[in-house]
Scaffold this active site. Structure first.
Site, PDB file in Angstrom:
ATOM      1  N   TYR A 278      -1.207  -0.952  10.655  1.00  0.00           N
ATOM      2  CA  TYR A 278      -1.377  -1.223   9.087  1.00  0.00           C
ATOM      3  C   TYR A 278      -0.153  -0.668   8.412  1.00  0.00           C
ATOM      4  O   TYR A 278       0.430  -1.469   7.663  1.00  0.00           O
ATOM      5  CB  TYR A 278      -2.413  -0.403   8.411  1.00  0.00           C
ATOM      6  CG  TYR A 278      -2.960  -0.581   6.945  1.00  0.00           C
ATOM      7  CD1 TYR A 278      -3.625  -1.862   6.686  1.00  0.00           C
ATOM      8  CD2 TYR A 278      -2.662   0.292   6.109  1.00  0.00           C
ATOM      9  CE1 TYR A 278      -3.930  -2.071   5.422  1.00  0.00           C
ATOM     10  CE2 TYR A 278      -2.723  -0.178   4.764  1.00  0.00           C
ATOM     11  CZ  TYR A 278      -3.465  -1.200   4.539  1.00  0.00           C
ATOM     12  OH  TYR A 278      -3.707  -1.207   3.119  1.00  0.00           O
TER      13      TYR A 278
ATOM     14  N   SER B 244       0.818  -1.064   0.021  1.00  0.00           N
ATOM     15  CA  SER B 244      -0.108   0.067   0.044  1.00  0.00           C
ATOM     16  C   SER B 244       0.832   1.144  -0.053  1.00  0.00           C
ATOM     17  O   SER B 244       2.105   1.146   0.413  1.00  0.00           O
ATOM     18  CB  SER B 244      -0.846   0.050   1.271  1.00  0.00           C
ATOM     19  OG  SER B 244      -1.541   1.100   1.443  1.00  0.00           O
TER      20      SER B 244
END
Length: 167
Positions: free
Chosen positions: A153, A140
């Site tokens: 995350y 990401s």
């Protein structure tokens, strides 16, 4: 453009979002897709959308290494081998680090990173048997920059990025 016709590709997180789009796109380009997701209903919807394209699906938690191994083994048995895996399954917890319960942080790391490691470990021997293939690990933009309410995350996606570069 890469020829995917006749290739067998495993995709985690195929029950929605990026994973669903990947499964549909791979099938349309001629691949057989072995799909996995914890969300059985979402996975069934992806399978419905695939219609007659060759595919399989199994609902399980990617952190269950035995289930992950069984899924890969079954794909190899059913389709005659494995040409690639896309480790896409993931989740997030939105909270500052100090407010993120240890269990939530660990769950994000287990799904987003540890399951990717195991997916690579388990799929690689089968991919090597084909002589060539692919391992795609989805990271990401959060694997390149930190964000205050995404510590778990961020950590998991930085780790995926580092693992992928090292491999």
């Amino acid at each position: 453009m890469l020829d995917l016709k006749g290739k067998v590709i495993a995709v985690t997180g195929a029950g929605s979002g990026i994973g669903r789009s990947l499964a549909l796109g791979l099938a349309r380009r001629g691949s057989t897709v072995a799909m996995a997701d914890k969300d059985a209903a979402g996975l069934a919807e992806t399978a419905r959308m695939l219609g007659n394209y060759p595919h399989s699906s199994r609902a399980f938690d990617v952190t269950d290494t035995d289930a992950l191994q069984g899924w890969i083994d079954d794909a190899v048995s059913e389709f005659g081998g494995l040409d690639g895996i896309i480790n896409n399954a993931g989740l997030s917890v939105v909270a500052p680090f100090t407010d993120t319960p240890r269990e939530d942080f660990n769950r994000v790391m287990n799904v987003n990173f540890n399951a990717v490691v195991e997916g690579c470990r388990l799929a690689l021997p089968e991919i090597r048997k084909r002589g060539s293939g692919w391992i795609v690990n989805i990271s990401s933009v959060f694997g390149m920059m930190g964000y205050p309410t995404q510590s778990a995350y961020n950590a998991s996606k930085y780790a995926v990025r580092g693992l992928s570069e090292a491999m």
